[in-house]
Write a protein that holds these residues in place. Sequence first.
Motif, short mmCIF file in Angstrom:
data_model
loop_
_atom_site.label_atom_id
_atom_site.label_comp_id
_atom_site.label_asym_id
_atom_site.label_seq_id
_atom_site.Cartn_x
_atom_site.Cartn_y
_atom_site.Cartn_z
N ILE A 27 0.88 -1.33 -0.08
CA ILE A 27 0.17 -0.06 -0.02
C ILE A 27 0.88 1.38 -0.14
CG2 ILE A 27 -1.55 1.27 1.29
CD1 ILE A 27 -2.78 -1.41 2.20
N ARG A 28 1.88 1.29 0.70
CA ARG A 28 2.91 2.32 0.78
C ARG A 28 3.52 2.78 -0.53
NH1 ARG A 28 6.09 2.09 6.65
NH2 ARG A 28 4.24 2.18 7.96
N LEU A 29 4.19 1.64 -1.20
CA LEU A 29 4.78 1.63 -2.45
C LEU A 29 3.78 2.23 -3.61
CD1 LEU A 29 7.16 -1.21 -2.30
CD2 LEU A 29 7.81 0.91 -1.78
N GLY A 30 2.72 1.51 -3.44
CA GLY A 30 1.72 1.77 -4.30
C GLY A 30 1.16 3.51 -4.37
N PHE A 31 0.86 4.00 -3.05
CA PHE A 31 0.61 5.39 -2.70
C PHE A 31 1.75 6.27 -3.35
CE2 PHE A 31 0.80 9.03 0.17
CZ PHE A 31 -0.39 9.59 -0.29
N ILE A 32 2.98 5.93 -2.94
CA ILE A 32 4.17 6.73 -3.47
C ILE A 32 4.22 6.77 -4.78
CG2 ILE A 32 6.52 6.78 -3.56
CD1 ILE A 32 6.69 5.53 -0.78
N LEU A 33 3.85 5.52 -5.61
CA LEU A 33 4.00 5.66 -7.07
C LEU A 33 3.01 6.35 -7.71
CD1 LEU A 33 5.29 1.97 -7.92
CD2 LEU A 33 6.36 3.81 -7.77
N LEU A 34 1.76 6.32 -7.07
CA LEU A 34 0.61 7.08 -7.57
C LEU A 34 0.78 8.55 -7.28
CD1 LEU A 34 -2.31 6.85 -8.65
CD2 LEU A 34 -3.18 6.64 -6.19
N GLY A 88 13.72 8.26 -3.28
CA GLY A 88 14.19 8.41 -1.72
C GLY A 88 12.85 7.83 -1.05
N LEU A 89 11.68 8.04 -1.15
CA LEU A 89 10.81 7.62 -0.30
C LEU A 89 10.57 6.20 -0.43
CD1 LEU A 89 7.97 10.19 -1.17
CD2 LEU A 89 9.44 10.11 0.95
N VAL A 90 10.69 5.65 -1.77
CA VAL A 90 10.53 4.17 -1.81
C VAL A 90 11.83 3.34 -1.08
CG1 VAL A 90 10.89 2.22 -3.50
CG2 VAL A 90 9.50 4.09 -4.10
N LEU A 91 13.10 4.06 -1.23
CA LEU A 91 14.09 3.25 -0.49
C LEU A 91 13.73 3.45 1.25
CD1 LEU A 91 17.25 4.54 -2.24
CD2 LEU A 91 16.08 2.25 -2.48
N SER A 92 13.12 4.45 1.71
CA SER A 92 12.97 4.49 3.04
C SER A 92 11.88 3.69 3.46
CB SER A 92 12.45 6.01 3.41
OG SER A 92 13.50 7.22 2.94
N VAL A 93 10.94 3.38 2.56
CA VAL A 93 9.85 2.51 3.03
C VAL A 93 10.37 0.97 2.89
CG1 VAL A 93 7.56 1.37 1.99
CG2 VAL A 93 8.14 3.74 2.14
N LEU A 94 11.34 0.71 2.07
CA LEU A 94 12.14 -0.68 2.04
C LEU A 94 13.05 -0.96 3.34
CD1 LEU A 94 12.45 -0.84 -1.60
CD2 LEU A 94 10.65 -2.13 -0.34
N GLY A 95 13.37 0.23 4.01
CA GLY A 95 14.17 0.04 5.07
C GLY A 95 15.51 0.39 4.94
N VAL A 96 15.84 0.83 3.85
CA VAL A 96 17.29 1.39 3.00
C VAL A 96 17.60 2.55 3.66
CG1 VAL A 96 18.69 1.53 1.22
CG2 VAL A 96 17.08 -0.32 1.23
N SER A 97 18.51 2.79 4.42
CA SER A 97 19.07 4.13 5.03
C SER A 97 19.55 4.96 3.63
CB SER A 97 20.17 3.99 5.78
OG SER A 97 20.70 5.04 6.19
N VAL A 98 18.79 6.02 3.62
CA VAL A 98 19.04 7.04 2.56
C VAL A 98 20.52 7.85 2.85
CG1 VAL A 98 18.02 8.79 1.02
CG2 VAL A 98 16.85 6.96 1.86
N ALA A 99 21.01 8.02 4.21
CA ALA A 99 21.93 8.90 4.36
C ALA A 99 23.27 8.59 3.88
CB ALA A 99 22.14 9.03 6.09
N PRO A 100 23.53 7.24 3.79
CA PRO A 100 24.67 6.86 3.20
C PRO A 100 24.92 7.20 1.62
CG PRO A 100 24.03 5.18 4.65
CD PRO A 100 22.96 6.24 4.37
N LEU A 101 23.61 6.96 0.95
CA LEU A 101 23.60 7.11 -0.63
C LEU A 101 23.44 8.72 -0.92
CD1 LEU A 101 20.57 4.43 -1.33
CD2 LEU A 101 23.03 4.31 -1.66
N LEU A 102 22.98 9.47 0.13
CA LEU A 102 23.00 10.86 -0.12
C LEU A 102 24.27 11.53 0.19
CD1 LEU A 102 19.86 12.24 1.70
CD2 LEU A 102 20.09 11.83 -0.93
N ALA A 103 24.99 10.81 1.05
CA ALA A 103 26.32 11.33 1.24
C ALA A 103 27.29 10.88 0.08
CB ALA A 103 27.20 10.64 2.45
N THR A 104 27.27 9.51 -0.28
CA THR A 104 28.03 8.95 -1.78
C THR A 104 27.71 9.95 -2.82
OG1 THR A 104 27.88 7.01 -0.64
CG2 THR A 104 28.54 7.22 -2.84
#
Length: 309
Positions: A27-34, A88-104
């Motif tokens: 539901i979260r992913l569908g809402f983000i994509l929508l 960014g929102l999809v990665l946050s929902v999947l539990g992937v930390s966005v901070a290291p990706l943003l730093a990289t």
Amino acid sequence: MAEWTQWTTWFYGWAMERLPLLLDLSIRLGFILLLAWGLRLAARRAINLVYAALKSRTDCTEDVKRIDTLVRVARYAASVVVFVIACGLVLSVLGVSVAPLLATAGVAGIAIGFGAQSLVKDLFAGFFVLLENQIRVGDVVSIAGHDGAVEEVTLRYVRLRDYEGNVHFVPNGEITTVTSRSREFAHAVLDVGVHYRERVDDIFEVMKEVATGLREDEQLGPKILGDLDIAGVQSWDDSTVTLRARLKVVALAQWEVKREFMRRLKAEFDARGHEIPYPQITLSFARETEKALIDQMSGRLAPRKLSSA
């Protein structure tokens, strides 16, 4: 059979434990994509409305081309922004930390920025060149030390073709000053050299008559927007008195009008006997030197006495 039943029971239990989590995640992913699709659609709709409003206010083909270019850039930028936010929102929902990706991404962006700073400079400069309508296709301009007619304007470069047919690709980042010779109107500046013995007022009258005849011409007359504007004596040169005047003409007609004016003026000078200047040198001697030369020349020209027989 017992093993199959045991495995089925385990899978059913595992699925029932994680089904709420999967449903919530879906539901979260569908809402983000929508939401991303809706934002992209709304952005494109807003850009299309602005495009229609701007296009309805102009009939110029070149302005329409400039607006099309800006609209394409705006659509692309809006799509990129929506895509980055959605990722960014999809990665946050999947539990992937966005901070290291943003730093990289920040470090990589800095490295790419240093390596492609000239490209980024060209793109930003090109965007403002198009936005401010500084250069249009068909204009005759002088930019970055090159003169010519503009054949193409992009976010990256401006393509010019000079009088000899040479093509110049000028990066937008190198454009600091734009000199346009084809906006609204122009002036055909006329510098006429006459002999020092000629009366300046008489030459002015001849120039006015030539300008009047030029305005009555079927081809060049419609291109001339006003009477001859005589500035006066421009300079005293070594062998020439330079007179300056100008004619207001439509854009890009200044060279054609100037050449025809000078041709007709030359014909009038020949017909009326006005002398066209040419290099001359006047020698001036001191009084003593002048007297000695006169005496010497007089002695050479005096008749010789006949000797007595």
